[in-house]
Write an enzyme that holds these catalytic residues in place. Structure first.
Site, short mmCIF file in Angstrom:
data_model
loop_
_atom_site.label_atom_id
_atom_site.label_comp_id
_atom_site.label_asym_id
_atom_site.label_seq_id
_atom_site.Cartn_x
_atom_site.Cartn_y
_atom_site.Cartn_z
N GLU A 1 0.85 -1.20 0.00
CA GLU A 1 0.00 0.00 0.00
C GLU A 1 0.88 1.25 0.00
O GLU A 1 0.64 2.22 -0.72
CB GLU A 1 -0.92 -0.02 1.23
CG GLU A 1 -1.73 1.25 1.38
CD GLU A 1 -2.83 1.16 2.43
OE1 GLU A 1 -3.11 0.05 2.92
OE2 GLU A 1 -3.42 2.21 2.76
N ARG A 2 1.93 1.23 0.80
CA ARG A 2 2.81 2.42 0.92
C ARG A 2 3.63 2.62 -0.35
O ARG A 2 3.85 3.76 -0.79
CB ARG A 2 3.68 2.28 2.16
CG ARG A 2 2.79 2.45 3.38
CD ARG A 2 3.36 2.07 4.69
NE ARG A 2 2.29 2.22 5.69
CZ ARG A 2 2.26 1.63 6.87
NH1 ARG A 2 3.24 0.82 7.24
NH2 ARG A 2 1.26 1.83 7.70
#
Ligand SMILES: Cc1cc2nc3c(=O)[nH]c(=O)nc-3n(C[C@H](O)[C@H](O)[C@H](O)COP(=O)(O)OP(=O)(O)OC[C@H]3O[C@@H](n4cnc5c(N)ncnc54)[C@H](O)[C@@H]3O)c2cc1C
Length: 379
Positions: A242-243
């Site tokens: 996600e990051r």
């Protein structure tokens, strides 16, 4: 420097995505921003082109493309197009991995085909009114009732919360001998599941974001992803991707802002010359361009590292922080160089400035990213 992480199949995918978004998304961006939601018919068309949940196995509706470089290409092209909401990154980079890597075969058969065809929209609900950064503070609870769970609680800031047909909900398991979170696949049509307001945001206007409420929603053991109490571990193992995804959008946005601004300062005149010829402006753009190039090189290294399974949580967190701080600083400076026009809706830099602000907050606020890096240093 020429980018070296992509191969011909990624470039072919980029061409196809670019053409599709130019035809099917760019002309509607303003309409979707005004409505606060992306048209569902667009989503179905994107899915038909193989742009949704393509990492899923072919027999479950995907293309078996388990290579984050395809995700990165799509995220970059979304930035280039303007406003298409966050559906692609949310679905492909954040939600699909839970289903593909962690869900049971029965859960996969139920949810992956409709996800990949665009018939079902998915969301993930971790944050609550009283718990964001500190997921251990989650209050939503799944009480075991002998043969089923009863899920109750409130979630907020849920991306695609208005449209979602299935939501991965993080809740505390209340069952003797169990301590910890569970991740549940919650069918949004179940009794007791309700949507709150479509939240009014500062930016990312085309993307619906909502509150969700659950009141004694009945869930079977089959709705739990993984084991009871394993929720936090599952979240932690998926958060690096996600990051990374947020960093991809951040660097692509900074690059786009610099491109737009270079053109602008080259044609805008003041004091008898193009403003880009003033040393202060030239130096500002030269220095930001160099920083963004450095970030691009580091990000591409991280993308490749992730493809090889080598991107760890601390590196992903540090990258997210670096990329999104640089994105906002770059876009803010670029807006300034547009003068008053930068503050006007019809100039893309105005929307980019609004859209970029949240990147430092969601996916884990940047202060938390620094905490993760700090801990990895043994501090
Ligand atoms: C547009 C948008 C979309 C989102 N989409 C989703 C989604 O789809 N699903 C989902 O679950 N969530 C989503 N979120 C929620 C997002 O992940 C949280 O807002 C974020 O994690 C921060 O949590 P919080 O808002 O509760 O802030 P808080 O946790 O209350 O933090 C407030 C401030 O305190 C700082 N802080 C907190 N703890 C520390 C500490 N230990 N040290 C130093 N500083 C600290 C934070 O960094 C922040 O600056 C979304 C948010 C937004 C705005």
């Amino acid at each position: 420097m020429r980018r070296t992480i992509f191969q011909s199949e990624h470039e072919d995918f980029r061409e196809a995505v670019r053409g599709f978004l130019a035809r099917e998304a760019a002309p509607f961006a303003q309409q979707w921003e005004a409505a606060g939601i992306v048209d569902r018919a667009f989503w179905k068309r994107a899915a038909a082109q193989g742009m949704v949940a393509f990492a899923a196995p072919e027999e479950l509706g995907g293309a078996g493309l388990r290579d984050f470089r395809f995700n990165a290409v799509l995220d970059e092209e979304v930035v280039a197009t303007g406003s298409v909401g966050d559906g692609f990154s949310l679905t492909n980079d954040i939600v699909a991995p839970y289903l593909i890597d962690r869900a049971s075969p029965a859960q996969q058969r139920r949810w992956l085909p409709p996800l990949a065809s665009g018939d079902a929209v998915a969301a993930i609900a971790m944050s609550e009114p009283g718990a964001g950064s500190d997921l251990r503070g989650i209050k939503a609870s799944a009480r075991w009732r002998g043969d089923h769970y009863e899920l109750s609680g409130a979630k907020t800031f849920v991306t695609s919360g208005i449209q979602a047909d299935v939501v991965i909900v993080a809740a505390r398991i209340e069952r003797e001998g169990v301590d910890g979170l569970g991740l549940f696949l919650v069918d949004a049509s179940l009794d007791g599941f309700a949507r709150g307001r479509k939240l009014q945001k500062l930016g990312r206007m085309a993307q619906d974001t909502a509150e969700l409420f659950m009141e004694r929603v009945v869930l079977g053991p089959d709705d739990l992803i993984g084991a009871e109490g394993e929720g936090l571990r599952l979240l932690m193992s998926n958060l690096p991707q996600e990051r990374l995804s947020i960093a991809v959008t951040a660097v692509a946005s900074a690059e786009r802002a610099l491109l737009i601004t270079r053109e602008y300062v080259g044609q805008r005149n003041a004091f008898g010359r193009a403003i880009g010829s003033f040393q202060t402006i030239r130096f500002a753009l030269a220095s930001l361009t160099t920083e963004v190039r450095a970030a691009r090189a580091y990000l591409d290294g991280c993308i490749l590292g992730h493809v090889h399974g080598e991107l760890d949580a601390a590196e992903a967190a540090g990258l997210k922080c670096l990329a999104t701080e640089l994105e906002f600083r770059t876009i803010d400076r670029c807006l300034q160089l547009h003068g008053g026009y930068g503050y006007m809706e019809e100039y893309p830099i105005a929307r980019m400035w609004r859209d970029s602000r949240v990147q430092r907050i969601y996916g884990g606020a940047n202060e938390i990213m620094l905490e993760i890096v700090g801990r990895s240093l043994g501090l």
